[in-house]
Scaffold this active site. Structure first.
Site, PDB file in Angstrom:
ATOM      1  N   ASP A  33     -45.778 -66.992  70.517  1.00  0.00           N
ATOM      2  CA  ASP A  33     -44.552 -67.279  71.247  1.00  0.00           C
ATOM      3  C   ASP A  33     -43.906 -68.500  70.578  1.00  0.00           C
ATOM      4  OD1 ASP A  33     -42.619 -67.185  73.259  1.00  0.00           O
ATOM      5  OD2 ASP A  33     -43.734 -68.597  74.499  1.00  0.00           O
ATOM      6  N   ASP A  57     -47.770 -70.163  75.520  1.00  0.00           N
ATOM      7  CA  ASP A  57     -47.947 -71.449  76.200  1.00  0.00           C
ATOM      8  C   ASP A  57     -48.367 -71.278  77.649  1.00  0.00           C
ATOM      9  OD1 ASP A  57     -45.603 -70.533  77.313  1.00  0.00           O
ATOM     10  OD2 ASP A  57     -44.578 -72.472  77.243  1.00  0.00           O
ATOM     11  N   ASP A 110     -46.386 -65.622  80.262  1.00  0.00           N
ATOM     12  CA  ASP A 110     -46.976 -64.872  79.151  1.00  0.00           C
ATOM     13  C   ASP A 110     -48.146 -63.993  79.566  1.00  0.00           C
ATOM     14  OD1 ASP A 110     -45.283 -65.765  77.142  1.00  0.00           O
ATOM     15  OD2 ASP A 110     -46.440 -67.580  76.799  1.00  0.00           O
TER      16      ASP A 110
END
Length: 334
Positions: A29, A222, A226
């Site tokens: 990401d 992070d 996600d």
């Protein structure tokens, strides 16, 4: 697993270590992973007839209940300017798109251009986003209010981490992000990633990870929004220091420190652990075969053979325990 924990990396099972040791693709990401995740408001671009303070106040009111890093930045900017932040109700967050709330009786949408247009029915600012910026659009069912441009710098050790991953046998690195292509490509060029997938929703990220051909695939996020994509990867790594609980629970590996370099460290530890485990296995097999060869000639009494088998087990265990100590390959890019 103990060795990894001492480096601030929680690995949830031995099976994860085995897969991690064979990692060939790492998908990352952008915001909060390759970048610091501490964006700053750079420009406020209100629509015609809208004041900059009104735009920022509306965005902060809707974002006040969100845990996303961009939301916290906008709220902090409004507070620093001394703006009154109205109370919002009916807040609904759409992963990797934005959120919707009712502020002063008016439906307000904050997020990417597509989300704001779908909720409000008004066109957003079509101007290109300057490289290195993230655009947060704001609108209501009454009018489009404008956009806020934020900047987020890449982590200083990101290029070294990617170089370390390549030295550990990772053949492919991919950036998966919901940000606009110009911003994503600029960050990718700075850190050394050639494959950039920008403008992705969460479902797009999940599909992209599933479609990556060179496996096993490691996904690094992070921890904010996600959880789905971390769950579908062969190994999901959450930067859990400031991530969401749901993402940390769905991940196979949780990095407890805000340090991207620990991704390379975790793979190095996994590879060394598997290597030492195989050495211990083959040592035990070799000694056992040697003892069996001696026993064939009848010169090894049964009691002695039983005792020596315990010695073989002890030798294998002591050899394997070397994995607890730090190794020269347990790198952590500075």
């Amino acid at each position: 697993m103990s060795r990894a924990a001492s480096s601030g990396v929680i690995v949830k099972s031995g099976g994860v270590l085995e897969i991690l040791a064979r990692a060939r693709t790492v998908a990352l990401d952008k915001t909060g992973t390759l970048t610091h995740g501490r964006p700053e408001v750079d420009l406020i671009e209100p629509a015609p007839g809208v004041e900059a303070e009104a735009l920022l106040a509306a965005a902060a009111a809707a974002e006040a209940y969100s845990t996303h890093v961009l939301a916290r930045t906008i709220v902090r900017e409004a507070e620093q300017r001394g703006l009154a932040i109205a109370a919002a109700v009916g807040v609904e967050e759409t992963t990797a798109a934005g959120l919707t709330a009712t502020v002063a009786g008016v439906t307000t949408a904050v997020g990417n251009a597509g989300h704001v247009e779908r909720v409000t029915g008004h066109r957003t600012d079509p101007a290109a986003v300057p490289p290195g910026h993230i655009a947060v659009h704001v609108g209501t069912t009454e009018a489009y209010l404008g956009r806020i441009l934020l900047t987020d710098q890449p982590r200083g050790n990101a290029p070294a981490t990617l170089a370390a991953l390549r030295s550990l046998g990772v053949r492919t690195t991919v950036m998966l992000t919901g940000d606009a292509a110009p911003t994503a490509e600029q960050i990718a060029a700075q850190v050394g990633i050639g494959d950039v997938r920008a403008g992705l929703r969460q479902a797009d990220k999940v599909a992209a990870v599933r479609a990556l051909p060179d496996r096993p695939v490691v996904m690094v996020g992070d921890g904010v929004n996600d959880a789905p994509v971390l769950a579908v990867a062969d190994v999901g790594i959450a930067m859990g220091a400031k991530g969401a609980t749901a993402a940390s629970e769905s991940a196979d590996v949780v990095i407890m420190l805000d340090d991207l370099g620990r991704v390379a460290t975790s793979i190095a530890i996994a590879q060394r652990t598997v290597r030492i485990a195989l050495q211990a296995i083959w040592l035990g097999i070799a000694i056992s075969f040697a003892l069996m060869a001696v026993a064939v000639w009848g010169v090894l009494p049964a009691v002695a053979g039983t005792a020596l088998q315990e010695v073989v087990d002890l030798a294998a265990i002591l050899t394997a325990l070397r994995a607890v100590r730090p190794g020269r390959t347990d790198v952590r890019p500075a």
